[in-house]
Design an enzyme around this catalytic site. Structure first.
Site, PDB file in Angstrom:
ATOM      1  N   GLU A  38      -4.514   8.058  -2.754  1.00  0.00           N
ATOM      2  CA  GLU A  38      -5.036   6.817  -2.171  1.00  0.00           C
ATOM      3  C   GLU A  38      -5.383   5.813  -3.274  1.00  0.00           C
ATOM      4  OE1 GLU A  38      -4.703   6.727   0.978  1.00  0.00           O
ATOM      5  OE2 GLU A  38      -5.709   4.839   1.488  1.00  0.00           O
ATOM      6  N   HIS A  91       0.834  -1.205   0.000  1.00  0.00           N
ATOM      7  CA  HIS A  91       0.000   0.000   0.000  1.00  0.00           C
ATOM      8  C   HIS A  91       0.876   1.265   0.000  1.00  0.00           C
ATOM      9  CE1 HIS A  91      -3.712   2.295   1.214  1.00  0.00           C
ATOM     10  NE2 HIS A  91      -2.783   3.102   1.725  1.00  0.00           N
ATOM     11  N   GLU A  92       1.789   1.334   0.958  1.00  0.00           N
ATOM     12  CA  GLU A  92       2.655   2.525   1.028  1.00  0.00           C
ATOM     13  C   GLU A  92       3.568   2.596  -0.190  1.00  0.00           C
ATOM     14  OE1 GLU A  92       1.837   4.699   3.047  1.00  0.00           O
ATOM     15  OE2 GLU A  92       0.608   3.488   4.395  1.00  0.00           O
TER      16      GLU A  92
END
Lengths: 499, 499
Positions: free
Chosen positions: A294, A264-265
């Protein structure tokens, strides 16, 4: 014209100065959340205050105003023109708030943030309530200063997701909610539920790290322009365009935290690493909005790393690195387990399906607060009721309810919708990519380069040159549309839960 | 008086601003040497330049001058008075150099530093020579601007070791050199030589780290106000008074690098951690000189960690943590091996005895350069001759000779003597401490607290409140005296080499 050339050079020089302060601040923030020894924090906070003030002073300076007034509309390049627009917006946003109110608000924010820790631990909403009330009042005032067309909440939304309005969200969210709760019902009713308990085995930190580092590398994250460290609340941060760091957290009894968290990061970091270098040292060298940012992290986390194709390629690597205990898990049980859906109370632990429902609870409450439709004191009860309505579960304490997130305590209203927008944007980008290439095959064969390059070409490179809805339209040829997310979830869970 | 109160408050506020920039710079430096990904360096260097300029601007501002002129001699506290003196010195030192020359010098420094890397790798002195010539010329000019009483070199010495003069060094160094070379002859002639080869066994990094962390803890290093990281060239750095970090380097085939290196840097860090908090946010919150700083690192490295008493206590811990291979080494062989003396070409690898001889080679050459007695082009030959005269060995290339250190290439002349001063100061402090308490017993029993507290009370707490020779006199009741170092080495090596 020669005069403008000099003015433009001076303007770019001022932007560089501002960036220098911001770069120092970003490094301090990274250090604060990964390395700093506890006793060093107090004095470091003073430095943060000092340097932040310098950034603010430049943003609101007469010099800046002069550049904006003299150059806007006459800039010699699109980069300078768009930079002027960004600067003008920041100038207006800051200058429209009387200095004394801005100061009070900032002080209130930091008091409230630290009080939030205590209130959350004790599950004592009353402790935070007076601060929240004041923070809401300030946000309402600020919205009035900034102005809006139809809804006061729009002025706040604009800060995080320019172009997105309450009207748009109110059109999209209810449909999405109905689809999600409908799906949730079918999932809950299924008798073919995955068993995520099989994943909760001891997995040593250094081995988890080995696996995630390998995935980050395969994603195309450039380690010569970044690094991976541990932290409590994972984040990605661009300290400068060639120093974009990722952080993660390891739970030795649940590898999902680090594996999906790092991917995700890593998605956020890929965005920052691939912004056009021509934008460096300008305010455009940044993700264009919270929501688009996002969308990039969610693209990699949900559309890549939680897909069946991904694990078809990586399950053997995973089993090679994971302890022997994992060797008895079948591919199918594993894939289904990492996609388990289970309504839960805490947003940051929510699964891919229920996450947006958590956001809607927050969106509806903060919108109502800003529009004087509800009062702060009613938040805990309303929160719990909405959780029950949308997710079918009810917090037993405010600690697991209204006190779980720092956003409101930090004075941030209008931020939450970005998370749900990110889900919808990601699904729209994914749909478009599927029309362009055989994404599934690419992921199955480990060809992340073509995925990364497509995202880079269509989204990353532009930084803030394009606004969020402009990017969305340029890429997908339509506006915000929740259907693709619903279709994606529908088809995925129909297969996993066999309905 | 009320006017002065306000002026003093404003002065302290300006110092705080300067400290804020310095704190950001210190964190950037730490990161640059421990964590930064390679591609991030270029842009970070710009930020360093920008923030350094801010520090310089404050130091040389009219505002600063005004505070100095209005408050000096009338300050309401010793801290403010001494801060004013430090600021005045920095103001004068900077302002006496014409701005254009300072700029040229700074640019020359950075070019020369990066060229030095290449010159050293190639062993090609000619590459660096024209830069060194210019840097020497600038240093001579600066010395003239700054002024001196008897010797031009004094003006440069003063920057690193205020109060110490060429006259003093010329009185002390020749005696010390004769004693050291005399001792070296007896050591070389001994047929009871230790065998350091027994120490060169594989020792995994994480176990070395375990041992050194434990020693740092026992020394009283406060980990809640510091941390230990890896780097290429180890250093300690005070980012703020409560964030003082240590770095180290691991050689898995020679634990001495990390163990003695970390204890050395830990000695520096203890100094910074124990400066009186009342000095925080002033220029006095710093070690009083390079030499006194070095005395603290050497105290712990040589007088504590290389002592027999230290290993009597810690050898069993060492053997517990070290791999089995080490279990066959006897205590006596181990203790003697970590104290081996062997003339070598590289300063930073030198042992406790020969180190000061390396310094004297450099001192004599730089003093002669600054006083126009020799020319830059003659450095390589003179260097090699002096190495042969003092240490009995001759570099076969300039890479192992005149090109090994960065100091001159960075434009730093007058710095080297501080290292040798550190050895002498440390021996003088050690002698005094022995008169006060039974140091050996304390070390043997692991009671480092009394040692640390004595150093804290007598040296650390003062920061820059006292000048180096003032501290030395207050603690030892005498001036610089090399006898204690000679006695210490004489008695230590007579026992180890049995002469």
């Amino acid at each position: 014209m020669t005069d403008n050339k000099q003015l433009e050079a001076d303007f770019l020089e001022l932007l560089k100065e501002q960036k220098a302060y911001q770069e120092a601040l970003a490094l301090i923030q990274w250090d604060l959340r990964t390395k700093i020894p506890p006793k060093g924090v107090d004095q470091r906070s003073e430095v943060i205050g000092f340097l932040s003030q310098k950034v603010y002073q430049i943003a609101t300076s007469e010099k800046m105003k002069h550049f904006i007034d003299s150059l806007k509309g006459k800039a010699s390049s699109q980069i300078i023109q768009r930079s002027l627009e960004e600067c003008e917006e920041a100038y207006d946003r800051n200058r429209k708030i009387p200095e004394v109110e801005f100061k009070e608000f900032t002080m209130l924010q930091s008091k409230s943030e630290s009080l939030w820790q205590e209130a959350r631990e004790k599950g004592d909403f009353k402790l935070l309530q007076p601060y929240l009330e004041k923070l809401v009042e300030y946000n309402k005032k600020f919205a009035e200063y900034w102005g809006y067309e139809k809804n006061r909440y729009d002025a706040l939304l604009h800060v995080y997701e320019p172009g997105v309005t309450t009207e748009l969200l109110d059109k999209v969210f209810p449909d999405l909610r109905r689809s999600l709760t409908g799906l949730l019902k079918r999932i809950t009713a299924s008798d073919r539920k995955p068993n995520s308990a099989i994943l909760q085995k001891h997995f040593p930190k250094q081995d988890q790290e080995k696996f995630t580092l390998e995935i980050l590398k395969r994603m195309g994250y450039d380690f010569s322009a970044g690094r991976l460290d541990e932290t409590v609340h994972p984040f990605a941060i661009a300290i400068n365009p060639k120093d974009v760091r990722v952080t993660t957290r390891y739970d030795e009894n649940d590898f999902r935290m680090a594996v999906f968290g790092t991917i995700h990061e890593g998605g956020h970091a890929l965005y920052e690493q691939n912004i056009d270098q021509a934008l460096a040292q300008t305010p455009l060298a940044d993700g264009t909005s919270m929501g688009i940012h996002e969308s990039q992290s969610l693209f990699w986390e949900n559309f890549v790393a939680r897909s069946e194709a991904f694990w078809e390629n990586h399950f053997s690597l995973f089993q090679d690195i994971a302890p022997d205990d994992f060797s008895t898990i079948s591919f199918s049980d594993f894939y289904r387990a990492v996609n388990e859906v289970k309504p839960s109370l805490i947003r940051i632990e929510a699964d891919e399906l229920t996450y947006c429902l958590h956001i809607m609870v927050r969106y509806e409450l903060e919108k109502a607060l800003i529009n004087d439709e509800i009062e702060v004191k009613d938040l805990p009860g309303l929160w719990n009721q909405k959780m029950e309505d949308y997710l079918g579960i009810r917090p037993s304490s405010d600690r697991e309810g209204v006190l779980q997130d720092i956003h409101w305590a930090a004075g941030d209203f209008g931020y939450f919708p970005s998370y749900a927008l990110g889900y919808m944007y990601a699904a729209q980008f994914h749909q478009k990519l599927k029309e362009t290439m055989d994404v599934e095959s690419a992921i199955r064969s480990g060809d992340f380069a073509s995925v990364k390059n497509w995202l880079g070409e269509n989204i990353h490179q532009y930084g803030k040159l394009k606004k969020p809805l402009e990017i969305l339209r340029d890429v997908t040829e339509e506006g915000l549309n929740p259907e693709y997310l619903v279709e994606h979830l529908q088809s995925k869970y129909a297969s996993i839960y066999q309905f």
